[in-house]
Design a protein around this motif. Sequence first.
Motif, PDB file in Angstrom:
ATOM      1  N   ILE A   1      43.112  45.302  45.461  1.00  0.00           N
ATOM      2  CA  ILE A   1      41.925  45.015  45.872  1.00  0.00           C
ATOM      3  C   ILE A   1      41.871  45.449  47.495  1.00  0.00           C
ATOM      4  O   ILE A   1      40.777  46.113  47.816  1.00  0.00           O
ATOM      5  N   ASN A   2      42.918  45.509  48.149  1.00  0.00           N
ATOM      6  CA  ASN A   2      42.838  45.607  49.521  1.00  0.00           C
ATOM      7  C   ASN A   2      42.972  47.199  49.768  1.00  0.00           C
ATOM      8  O   ASN A   2      42.193  47.911  50.402  1.00  0.00           O
ATOM      9  N   GLU A   3      43.788  48.066  49.073  1.00  0.00           N
ATOM     10  CA  GLU A   3      44.018  49.582  48.860  1.00  0.00           C
ATOM     11  C   GLU A   3      42.849  50.165  48.404  1.00  0.00           C
ATOM     12  O   GLU A   3      42.638  51.070  48.880  1.00  0.00           O
ATOM     13  N   HIS A   4      41.916  49.466  47.661  1.00  0.00           N
ATOM     14  CA  HIS A   4      40.879  50.261  47.167  1.00  0.00           C
ATOM     15  C   HIS A   4      39.440  49.818  47.363  1.00  0.00           C
ATOM     16  O   HIS A   4      38.332  50.045  46.741  1.00  0.00           O
ATOM     17  N   HIS A   5      39.364  48.691  48.510  1.00  0.00           N
ATOM     18  CA  HIS A   5      38.314  48.383  48.820  1.00  0.00           C
ATOM     19  C   HIS A   5      37.327  47.702  47.862  1.00  0.00           C
ATOM     20  O   HIS A   5      36.265  48.030  47.758  1.00  0.00           O
ATOM     21  N   ILE A   6      37.895  46.770  47.040  1.00  0.00           N
ATOM     22  CA  ILE A   6      37.029  46.303  46.030  1.00  0.00           C
ATOM     23  C   ILE A   6      36.430  45.181  46.604  1.00  0.00           C
ATOM     24  O   ILE A   6      37.035  44.537  47.240  1.00  0.00           O
ATOM     25  N   ASP A   7      34.928  45.047  45.890  1.00  0.00           N
ATOM     26  CA  ASP A   7      34.287  43.858  46.437  1.00  0.00           C
ATOM     27  C   ASP A   7      34.479  42.631  45.411  1.00  0.00           C
ATOM     28  O   ASP A   7      34.104  41.444  46.413  1.00  0.00           O
ATOM     29  N   THR A   8      34.750  42.718  44.401  1.00  0.00           N
ATOM     30  CA  THR A   8      34.501  41.520  43.537  1.00  0.00           C
ATOM     31  C   THR A   8      35.620  41.485  42.508  1.00  0.00           C
ATOM     32  O   THR A   8      36.095  42.297  41.972  1.00  0.00           O
ATOM     33  N   ALA A   9      36.264  40.248  42.313  1.00  0.00           N
ATOM     34  CA  ALA A   9      37.142  39.982  41.344  1.00  0.00           C
ATOM     35  C   ALA A   9      36.727  39.209  40.075  1.00  0.00           C
ATOM     36  O   ALA A   9      36.251  38.109  40.436  1.00  0.00           O
ATOM     37  N   ILE A  10      36.266  39.631  38.879  1.00  0.00           N
ATOM     38  CA  ILE A  10      35.850  38.903  37.817  1.00  0.00           C
ATOM     39  C   ILE A  10      36.831  38.614  36.622  1.00  0.00           C
ATOM     40  O   ILE A  10      37.417  39.544  36.122  1.00  0.00           O
ATOM     41  N   PHE A  11      36.716  37.415  36.308  1.00  0.00           N
ATOM     42  CA  PHE A  11      37.621  36.762  35.591  1.00  0.00           C
ATOM     43  C   PHE A  11      36.970  36.489  34.138  1.00  0.00           C
ATOM     44  O   PHE A  11      35.935  36.250  34.166  1.00  0.00           O
ATOM     45  N   ASP A  12      37.768  36.745  33.046  1.00  0.00           N
ATOM     46  CA  ASP A  12      37.130  36.843  31.866  1.00  0.00           C
ATOM     47  C   ASP A  12      36.819  35.332  31.209  1.00  0.00           C
ATOM     48  O   ASP A  12      35.970  35.162  30.100  1.00  0.00           O
ATOM     49  N   ASP A  13      37.310  34.341  31.875  1.00  0.00           N
ATOM     50  CA  ASP A  13      37.213  32.908  31.328  1.00  0.00           C
ATOM     51  C   ASP A  13      36.646  32.008  32.445  1.00  0.00           C
ATOM     52  O   ASP A  13      36.693  32.420  33.427  1.00  0.00           O
ATOM     53  N   GLU A  14      35.857  31.270  32.006  1.00  0.00           N
ATOM     54  CA  GLU A  14      35.446  30.085  33.131  1.00  0.00           C
ATOM     55  C   GLU A  14      36.619  29.602  33.829  1.00  0.00           C
ATOM     56  O   GLU A  14      37.498  28.850  33.358  1.00  0.00           O
ATOM     57  N   LEU A  15      36.453  29.640  35.034  1.00  0.00           N
ATOM     58  CA  LEU A  15      37.470  29.020  36.294  1.00  0.00           C
ATOM     59  C   LEU A  15      37.124  27.634  36.634  1.00  0.00           C
ATOM     60  O   LEU A  15      35.534  27.294  36.770  1.00  0.00           O
ATOM     61  N   SER A  16      37.718  26.796  36.830  1.00  0.00           N
ATOM     62  CA  SER A  16      37.690  25.587  37.350  1.00  0.00           C
ATOM     63  C   SER A  16      37.432  25.883  38.845  1.00  0.00           C
ATOM     64  O   SER A  16      37.515  26.692  39.560  1.00  0.00           O
ATOM     65  N   ALA A  17      36.649  24.983  39.525  1.00  0.00           N
ATOM     66  CA  ALA A  17      36.278  24.739  40.947  1.00  0.00           C
ATOM     67  C   ALA A  17      37.524  24.908  41.546  1.00  0.00           C
ATOM     68  O   ALA A  17      37.537  25.543  42.586  1.00  0.00           O
ATOM     69  N   ALA A  18      38.745  24.414  41.474  1.00  0.00           N
ATOM     70  CA  ALA A  18      39.805  24.373  41.962  1.00  0.00           C
ATOM     71  C   ALA A  18      40.360  25.904  42.003  1.00  0.00           C
ATOM     72  O   ALA A  18      40.879  26.463  43.055  1.00  0.00           O
ATOM     73  N   GLN A  19      40.495  26.326  40.787  1.00  0.00           N
ATOM     74  CA  GLN A  19      41.005  27.803  40.604  1.00  0.00           C
ATOM     75  C   GLN A  19      40.289  28.679  41.215  1.00  0.00           C
ATOM     76  O   GLN A  19      40.876  29.572  41.923  1.00  0.00           O
ATOM     77  N   GLU A  20      38.777  28.695  41.418  1.00  0.00           N
ATOM     78  CA  GLU A  20      37.931  29.552  42.068  1.00  0.00           C
ATOM     79  C   GLU A  20      38.255  29.469  43.588  1.00  0.00           C
ATOM     80  O   GLU A  20      38.553  30.541  44.262  1.00  0.00           O
ATOM     81  N   ARG A  21      38.595  28.347  44.191  1.00  0.00           N
ATOM     82  CA  ARG A  21      38.776  28.006  45.633  1.00  0.00           C
ATOM     83  C   ARG A  21      40.207  28.811  46.096  1.00  0.00           C
ATOM     84  O   ARG A  21      40.230  29.473  46.799  1.00  0.00           O
ATOM     85  N   ASN A  22      41.165  28.418  45.177  1.00  0.00           N
ATOM     86  CA  ASN A  22      42.500  28.874  45.263  1.00  0.00           C
ATOM     87  C   ASN A  22      42.661  30.510  45.250  1.00  0.00           C
ATOM     88  O   ASN A  22      43.248  31.104  46.103  1.00  0.00           O
ATOM     89  N   ILE A  23      41.907  30.823  44.240  1.00  0.00           N
ATOM     90  CA  ILE A  23      41.902  32.303  43.948  1.00  0.00           C
ATOM     91  C   ILE A  23      41.177  33.368  45.264  1.00  0.00           C
ATOM     92  O   ILE A  23      41.612  34.412  45.816  1.00  0.00           O
TER      93      ILE A  23
END
Length: 397
Positions: free
Chosen positions: A68-90
């Motif tokens: 993400i840092n090297e290629h200046h990516i805007d967004t990370a999209i996960f294929d399954d629903e994340l919990s609120a805690a997972q989303e915050r940590n990630i």
Amino acid sequence: MGLEKAVLIGVITKDQDEVKSKEYLDELEFLTFTAGGYAVKRFTQKMDMPNPKTFIGTGKMEDVRQYINEHHIDTAIFDDELSAAQERNISKILDVKVLDRTNLILDIFAQRAQTSYARTQVELAQCEYLLPRLRGMWTHLERQKGGIGMRGPGETEIETDRRIVRDKIALLKKRIKTIDKQMAVQRGNRGKMVRVALVGYTNVGKSTLMNVISKSEVFAENKLFATLDTTVRKVVIQNLPFLLSDTVGFIRKLPTQLVDSFKSTLDEVTEADLLLHVVDISHPNFEEHIASVEKILGEIKSGDKPTIMVFNKIDAYQQEHIDDDDLETERTAKHYSLEEWKSTWMSKIGDNALFISALNKQNLEDFKKRVYAEVREIHVTRFPYNHFLYPDYEEES
């Protein structure tokens, strides 16, 4: 504005093998494109089950962060629903906008909602998704310059708290209830005319078929969820009138919030006399799509309705089959000709299976004849004294 650059992240587990994981990520890529993004790279990891803190393992997460840092990516999209805690940590680790499949689908619905009713339904689904995720959800907003996942109520209610969102949910539910009553009255006012509903996976060509049959212009596009609002048209085949409705497309891993808030849109399905289950036979996973649609039909108690299977896009399937014939590969179901498919489980459906191309108008006479026969039978059962008005179908010259 250019397309938003995204990386896609999925897992391979005992419930979701490599092949299934790839299929889901293919679909996630199409969803990303539909939402206005561009999938630059995919990351997958084999695990017994997703990590409860960060969904994927720390080593793989570091790989994602570096990319993400090297290629200046805007967004990370996960294929399954994340919990609120997972989303915050990630979010803390990756320092970019983090979305999951549910958020992405909700965002597409927010873009696609045309009427105030559809917008209200989407807003309700978004608020219900937002509620458990409020804590710290907006801490990264200074670097999330709008775009995918930031449309709809999220953008206008950044300073919100749980109480306000709960009040909003109650208000939206009340509004939906009022509109539902109005729509129920409208449906009642249509009298006893036979009602036919087009159902199917998203992007199978329902709207194109609707346009061809009703000779009207319903929005059709090669993107997921082109249609959100149910369109109802009066259609006449020969001299027999009936109502035809086009409904929202289904999808695998459909967020529960959406199924719940779009239940009323699916009333057209629950109240239909006949279902036309449209299938894109050119899609390599069409059998799974059928299973997904049947599962949702079961959930809305419409699984046992009279149904005609309409296998669409035979032109695309036949072209693919010609291209595949050049390859010297082991023949599997993917290499079946249409005739071979017809002799599989499809043969048990008998004349309830139709093969057409709505786009090229292939086999539409057969389609009209079959629908006419079915609608006529329902109509005559309802109005026995009308049977002489509707003779057998006459081929158009």
